[in-house]
Every structure is written in structure tokens, then in C-alpha cells.
Design a protein around this motif. Structure first.
Motif, PDB file in Angstrom:
ATOM      1  N   GLN A   1      -9.310   0.500   4.503  1.00  8.69           N
ATOM      2  CA  GLN A   1      -7.984   0.710   4.103  1.00  8.69           C
ATOM      3  C   GLN A   1      -6.825   0.699   5.186  1.00  8.69           C
ATOM      4  OE1 GLN A   1      -7.726   1.962   1.190  1.00  8.69           O
ATOM      5  NE2 GLN A   1      -5.505   2.527   1.208  1.00  8.69           N
TER       6      GLN A   1
ATOM      7  N   THR B   1      16.361  -6.064   6.695  1.00 13.88           N
ATOM      8  CA  THR B   1      16.287  -7.709   6.458  1.00 13.88           C
ATOM      9  C   THR B   1      17.796  -8.176   5.819  1.00 13.88           C
ATOM     10  OG1 THR B   1      13.826  -7.728   6.570  1.00 13.88           O
ATOM     11  CG2 THR B   1      15.091  -9.756   5.938  1.00 13.88           C
TER      12      THR B   1
ATOM     13  N   SER C   1      -0.457  -5.719   5.757  1.00 17.62           N
ATOM     14  CA  SER C   1       0.911  -5.764   5.039  1.00 17.62           C
ATOM     15  C   SER C   1       1.978  -5.738   5.465  1.00 17.62           C
ATOM     16  CB  SER C   1       0.310  -5.092   3.616  1.00 17.62           C
ATOM     17  OG  SER C   1       0.106  -3.642   4.069  1.00 17.62           O
ATOM     18  N   LEU C   2       1.924  -4.530   6.570  1.00 11.99           N
ATOM     19  CA  LEU C   2       3.168  -4.370   7.151  1.00 11.99           C
ATOM     20  C   LEU C   2       3.519  -5.433   8.235  1.00 11.99           C
ATOM     21  CD1 LEU C   2       3.268  -0.523   8.626  1.00 11.99           C
ATOM     22  CD2 LEU C   2       4.914  -1.829   7.172  1.00 11.99           C
TER      23      LEU C   2
ATOM     24  N   PRO D   1       0.780  -1.218   0.227  1.00 10.69           N
ATOM     25  CA  PRO D   1      -0.113   0.064   0.095  1.00 10.69           C
ATOM     26  C   PRO D   1       0.709   1.237  -0.087  1.00 10.69           C
ATOM     27  CG  PRO D   1      -0.565  -1.681   1.712  1.00 10.69           C
ATOM     28  CD  PRO D   1       0.709  -2.204   1.096  1.00 10.69           C
TER      29      PRO D   1
ATOM     30  N   ILE E   1       4.806  -8.220   6.185  1.00  6.09           N
ATOM     31  CA  ILE E   1       6.443  -8.151   5.777  1.00  6.09           C
ATOM     32  C   ILE E   1       7.300  -8.297   6.885  1.00  6.09           C
ATOM     33  CG2 ILE E   1       7.949  -6.512   5.123  1.00  6.09           C
ATOM     34  CD1 ILE E   1       5.741  -5.064   3.347  1.00  6.09           C
TER      35      ILE E   1
ATOM     36  N   MET F   1      -3.287  -1.804   5.613  1.00  5.55           N
ATOM     37  CA  MET F   1      -2.051  -1.342   5.612  1.00  5.55           C
ATOM     38  C   MET F   1      -1.347  -1.952   6.822  1.00  5.55           C
ATOM     39  SD  MET F   1      -2.813   2.832   5.451  1.00  5.55           S
ATOM     40  CE  MET F   1      -1.824   3.232   6.701  1.00  5.55           C
TER      41      MET F   1
ATOM     42  N   LEU G   1      17.571  -9.770  15.370  1.00  8.44           N
ATOM     43  CA  LEU G   1      16.180  -8.725  14.771  1.00  8.44           C
ATOM     44  C   LEU G   1      16.757  -7.414  15.069  1.00  8.44           C
ATOM     45  CD1 LEU G   1      12.972 -10.737  15.510  1.00  8.44           C
ATOM     46  CD2 LEU G   1      14.139  -9.925  13.517  1.00  8.44           C
TER      47      LEU G   1
ATOM     48  N   SER H   1      10.086 -11.285   7.320  1.00  6.45           N
ATOM     49  CA  SER H   1      11.377 -10.826   7.581  1.00  6.45           C
ATOM     50  C   SER H   1      11.915 -11.681   8.661  1.00  6.45           C
ATOM     51  CB  SER H   1      11.386  -9.284   7.701  1.00  6.45           C
ATOM     52  OG  SER H   1      12.293  -9.063   8.647  1.00  6.45           O
ATOM     53  N   ALA H   2      11.111 -11.552   9.736  1.00 10.61           N
ATOM     54  CA  ALA H   2      11.758 -12.144  10.961  1.00 10.61           C
ATOM     55  C   ALA H   2      11.837 -13.810  10.810  1.00 10.61           C
ATOM     56  CB  ALA H   2      10.648 -12.282  11.994  1.00 10.61           C
TER      57      ALA H   2
ATOM     58  N   ILE I   1      12.655 -15.137   7.908  1.00 13.70           N
ATOM     59  CA  ILE I   1      13.905 -15.522   7.021  1.00 13.70           C
ATOM     60  C   ILE I   1      15.119 -15.267   7.894  1.00 13.70           C
ATOM     61  CG2 ILE I   1      15.471 -14.260   5.165  1.00 13.70           C
ATOM     62  CD1 ILE I   1      12.680 -14.036   3.757  1.00 13.70           C
TER      63      ILE I   1
ATOM     64  N   VAL J   1       1.895   3.036   3.299  1.00 12.88           N
ATOM     65  CA  VAL J   1       3.037   2.470   4.274  1.00 12.88           C
ATOM     66  C   VAL J   1       4.216   1.896   3.564  1.00 12.88           C
ATOM     67  CG1 VAL J   1       1.408   1.728   6.384  1.00 12.88           C
ATOM     68  CG2 VAL J   1       1.774   0.362   4.417  1.00 12.88           C
TER      69      VAL J   1
END
Lengths: 207, 181, 195
Positions: free
Chosen positions: B3, A81, B10-11, A67, B14, B7, C73, B18-19, B21, A70
Motif C-alpha cells: 500500500q 503546476t 504515485s506521488l 490513491p 506526479i 502511495m 519549481l 510536474s517537474a 512539464i 495521498v
């Protein structure tokens, strides 16, 4: 043919026209900090180039899913990462390099070059163009670091990549290795790049 | 509403990917990283106590002490890390001493960020070798000319503070550990 | 205790100046230093963010990352903390201090990518500082940044009336001046030694 041309211009602009260090003046912190030796400059350049390439690919693939509101936090998390991966990889396989670059490896995250390319290019273009752009910018950045580091290493220690290159009665200019030397060298190199650029442009106009 | 849900979703997605991986990469690289650190320490120990072929770790207060044994399994020296602040930042030195704390066998500067070209000459063999077989009857002192006593070290030209710092760090640590058996 | 904190503060501002010794925050240092007023605003905004980031990063590191053994992290967490704090500070200032927002507002988003802040959070973990020491360290780093950028802006305001060689105009001459400033700060090295 058309496509190859676009790809080529995406790639080549990072080397001179839009060189990150000398023309766009971004990503200056590592540029100044790790360039007292060519080896460190090269390692930092490659680490940055890898992060740029990897995050450009990911962000370009998912550019329609993230989006808009963000996007910046998302980009930062993706970049962080990859930087952590680079950092762990260096620690595991090249402990010496990791020790030399020290605290400047994590700072790749906030290198404005990487975030800037995502915002300006990767988030708006298809993957193959993002790859060309990232490669060009990454190589351009690495080469600039190496140019700066060569000047500093040769004058500061009389060596290049650890090999003695200046013989005889040369006393190394220790100041080149210290912070003032970094600022002065980059300032003068910027002047030199401007002079060359002007000369090139003047020649083109004559034609 | 929809909306902001998108947001946040998706954050979080991600961040989660990431964590996962990173945890995976961390697990793969961790053994090699630990092995590297151990190897670096080991190399430094065998360098400062050069007759040693094996060592045992023990502790005195906060400090790790490495008791070294030679090929006949005979106790041949002690090694430990001394650290302190130099001209710029932290300096870490691996120090090897004889079993009775009478003399230094050798030292190696394992970490420093002194001024390149001046202070960081403390890692050169010229400087480090001066410590070999240095008597510990008296405190080590720094002099600016060629040493005349067996407890003196010649400072690096232009880097007296860094040279002094290394000596102080070693002196302090030896003072602290002297009673150790 | 108090003496130690004062020493940490002075050492961070003068001896280990973030800009002139560690090359941090060079982008705003070059980009926002052409006018004294904007340089001061940038300096204050950065100091403010640094002073609150330091304790938050300390808490997250000690109560989450160390406790649950998640060192890998660290980078991701710290950068998220910085980005969210900057966003939060901007919202608060916009709501309660609209005047301040007018002068500081445009600089706030830029602070996220100021590497001085990320470096500061990583250093306080590396050096194992206490919570209070971390705050002093963060504040000192901010003041050091403000000092450097203010000096630079004052010089550059004078520079407008000077005859600078064509090819060195702009960033070139700024970097050379930064070199001379760094030389002055090298002279302060070894003034105080703190861990």
C-alpha cells in the motif's frame, strides 16, 4: 436529453445558487485583494478559472489512479503546476498584468475554491461533468470579482475599465481602493445578495 | 507495505511529471520574459534621457549605470535606478541626469505599491514632470506650495510621505554616485 | 542587528498586518472567528507552523532552488514544504502533547490552504531576507494573524447579543467589522518603514 440536463445544472449552479464568492464564501483572499480595478479582477478571475478547469480535467481523468490516502498532496502538486504555468505565461505575454497582480498569482494554489472543487466534485465525477462544473464555478467566480471590482473602481476613481464614467463635480472616494473599502463593499454586497435571494424564494413560494 | 509503496510511487510520479512539464514551459517562456524585462528597462532609459538612441551598461559599486549616447554617438546623459522604501513598500525610480551631474533630465517611477488614489499619484506626469531640468547644485527639497526655487518639488496633496520618499531616494542615490565619471 | 529584527517584527505585526492589509488568511479569519477560544487556538497553530516554515523554506530556496537554478519549481516546492510540515507538526503534537492536540488538532489541516503561509514564504525570497530575519518575519506574520483573529472573535462574541439586520447576519457583518478594523490599521501605516 437527460445528460444535457445534468450538464446544464452542473454548470449553472456556480453562477448563483452556489456562487463561490457570494454563497459559498470561498476564495476570499484574491477576491478582496485584486478588485480595486475591473481589469485586475478580470485577469485574476480568468487565471483562476483556467487553473480550475485544467486541474479538474486532469484529476477527473486520473481519479481512479490516485490513491485515496495521498489525494490531497497529489491535487496540490497538480494545481501548483498549473499555477506556475499560468504565472510564466502571464510574465511572458502580459507583463503589465503580471506586475499588477504581483504576489497574488501564486496564491491561486491555495485558493480554497480550486482544492474544494477537486475534493467535492472532480474526484468523484466523469470528465464531462467535471468540465461543466469547473466552467460554471470559474465563470461565477470571475463575474463576482468583476461585480465587486466595478463598484470599487467606479466609486474609487470614477472610471470603469479605465474609461471615465462619472463626470462633473465628483470627488473619488479614495477609501474604496484601500483595504477597508474592500471589506466594507464585500460585506454590503453579501447583504444585498441575501435580500435578493430571499425575494426570489418568496416569489417562488407564492407560485 | 504494498500500500505505502503504491502511495510513494504515485506521488513521486506526479512530482516528476510536474517537474518535467514545468522545465519545458520555463524553457519556452524564458526568452520572452527576459526580453520583456529588458524592454521595460530600455523604455524607461529612453524616457528619462530622451535624446538617447543607444546606451552602454557599466557599474559603480552595486549600482548599474546606463551611459546614454545620442544619434551622433555623443555622450548625452546617465541613467540609473534608485530604490528605497516609501510609505508602503519598495519604490523604484529610473533617474536620468546630465553628463556632469548638474541637473536631472527626467525621472520615471517604475515600481511602487503606494496607496491607490493617494500615494500612487507619484506615477502621474504632473509629479514626474516636476523633476525635469531640476538643478542638482543643492539637495532637492519638498514643499507643500508651488515651488519657488529650482531645486524644489511640490508634494502631492494627501501623500507628503510618498512624495518625500521619492525625493529622498533620488537624493541618496545621487549623493552616492556623484563622484562617478 | 537586534534593532532591525525588532523593527521587522513590529512592522509585520502592525503596519503590514497580513489579514487586514494584504487580505491573507481570510477564510479562517471569517470561518473560525465566532468563538474566542477557537480563534486563539487557530492563531497559535498558525504562528507555530509559520515560524518553522520560514527557515525551512529559506534553506530549500537558497540551497536547492537557487543553487541548481530551478526557479520554476518554487511554487511547487514551497507548497509541498508547507503541506508536509503541517502534517509533521500534527503527528508530533498528537504523539507528545495529546491535550494540545485536542484543542488545536482540527485546525491544523486547515492551515495548509491558509494563503498567508505561502505568501510569507514567497515574500521572504522576494525581499532577500537572511535566515534569522526570515524566522522573525514568519513569527511576526503569525502573531499579526493571531492579533487580527483574536480581536475579531472578541467583537463577534459581543455581537451575538446585538440586533444585526437579518440579511447581514454572519459573514456580511463580519466583513463590515473587518473593514472598520482595517481602517484602524491603515492609521498605523507609515509608522515604521522597513525593506
Amino acid at each position: 436529453m437527460q445528460r444535457t440536463n445534468i450538464l446544464f445544472s452542473d454548470f449553472i449552479k456556480g453562477l448563483w445558487q452556489q456562487n463561490p464568492t457570494f454563497r459559498l464564501l470561498i476564495g476570499m483572499c484574491p477576491t478582496l485583494a485584486v478588485t480595486s480595478q475591473v481589469q485586475n479582477g478580470l485577469a485574476m478571475g480568468l487565471a483562476t478559472a483556467f487553473t480550475l478547469l485544467a486541474s479538474s480535467i486532469i484529476i477527473s481523468i486520473f481519479r481512479n489512479f490516485i490513491p485515496r490516502e495521498v489525494r490531497i498532496p497529489s491535487y496540490i502538486v497538480i494545481i501548483a503546476t498549473f499555477v506556475t504555468i499560468v504565472s510564466l505565461f502571464l510574465k511572458a505575454n502580459f507583463p503589465e498584468v503580471s506586475k499588477d497582480l504581483g504576489p497574488y498569482v501564486p496564491l491561486i494554489i491555495v485558493n480554497c475554491l480550486i482544492l474544494g472543487r477537486q475534493e467535492a466534485f472532480a474526484s468523484k465525477n466523469p470528465v464531462y461533468r467535471a468540465i461543466a462544473d469547473a466552467l460554471g464555478m470559474g465563470i461565477g467566480f470571475t463575474l463576482s470579482l468583476m461585480v465587486l471590482a466595478s463598484v470599487r473602481e467606479v466609486l474609487g476613481m470614477g472610471t470603469l475599465l479605465g474609461h471615465q464614467v462619472i463626470f462633473g463635480n465628483f470627488r473619488p472616494w479614495v477609501i474604496m481602493l484601500t483595504p477597508p473599502g474592500a471589506f466594507l463593499t464585500l460585506g454590503l454586497l453579501l447583504g444585498l445578495v441575501n435580500i435578493i435571494d430571499k425575494a426570489v424564494k418568496a416569489r417562488k413560494e407564492k407560485k | 507495505m504494498k500500500q505505502s509503496f503504491k502511495m510513494i510511487f504515485s506521488l513521486c510520479l506526479i512530482a516528476l511529471i510536474s517537474a518535467v512539464i514545468l522545465a519545458k514551459v520555463y524553457m519556452i517562456t524564458q526568452p520572452a520574459i527576459i526580453a520583456n524585462e529588458k524592454k521595460a528597462t530600455e523604455n524607461a532609459i529612453y524616457k528619462v534621457v530622451n535624446t538617447a538612441t543607444s546606451y552602454k551598461e557599466s557599474k559603480s559599486g552595486q549600482t548599474d549605470i546606463f551611459k546614454c549616447y545620442d544619434e551622433n554617438n555623443k555622450f548625452c546623459g546617465l541613467a540609473f535606478v534608485a530604490e528605497g522604501v516609501g510609505y508602503q513598500d519598495l519604490i523604484k525610480v529610473m533617474v536620468g541626469v546630465s553628463t556632469d551631474f548638474n541637473k536631472i533630465l527626467a525621472i520615471e517611477v517604475i515600481e511602487n505599491s503606494e496607496t491607490p488614489g493617494l500615494g500612487n499619484k507619484i506615477v502621474t506626469p504632473w509629479f514626474e514632470n516636476q523633476f525635469q531640468n531640476l538643478s542638482l547644485q543643492n539637495k532637492i527639497t519638498v514643499v507643500k506650495v508651488a515651488p519657488s526655487k529650482d531645486s524644489e518639488i511640490q508634494a502631492i496633496t494627501g501623500a507628503t510621505i510618498s512624495s518625500q520618499a521619492v525625493v529622498d531616494i533620488i537624493n541618496n542615490k545621487i549623493e552616492e554616485l556623484k563622484g562617478y565619471k | 542587528m537586534v534593532k532591525e529584527l525588532i523593527l521587522v517584527f513590529i512592522a509585520t505585526v502592525l503596519v503590514n498586518n497580513f489579514v487586514l492589509k494584504y487580505f491573507l488568511g481570510i477564510c479562517p479569519f471569517l470561518g473560525v472567528s465566532d468563538k474566542l477560544s477557537s480563534a486563539i487556538s487557530m492563531g497559535f497553530a498558525t504562528t507555530f507552523v509559520m515560524t518553522i516554515t520560514a527557515p525551512v523554506a529559506w534553506l530549500i530556496n537558497n540551497y536547492i532552488l537557487v543553487k541548481f537554478n530551478l526557479p520554476f519549481l518554487q511554487y511547487v516546492c514551497f507548497i509541498i514544504v508547507i503541506a508536509s510540515l503541517v502534517q509533521f507538526v500534527e503527528m508530533v503534537i498528537k504523539k507528545f502533547f495529546p491535550l494540545l492536540h485536542q484543542s488545536m488538532g482540527i485546525y491544523l489541516p486547515l492551515i495548509t490552504t491558509n494563503c498567508a503561509i505561502l505568501f510569507m514564504t514567497l515574500q521572504l525570497v522576494l525581499k532577500d531576507y537572511s535566515l534569522i530575519k526570515s524566522m522573525v518575519f514568519g513569527f511576526g506574520a503569525g502573531v499579526g494573524f493571531t492579533l487580527a483573529i483574536t480581536i475579531m472573535a472578541s467583537i463577534r462574541e459581543e455581537l451575538k447579543f446585538q440586533d444585526v439586520p437579518e440579511s447581514l447576519k454572519g459573514p456580511g457583518i463580519t466583513l463590515i467589522i473587518a473593514g472598520i478594523l482595517a481602517l484602524i490599521f491603515v492609521g498605523l501605516g507609515g509608522l515604521i518603514q522597513v525593506k
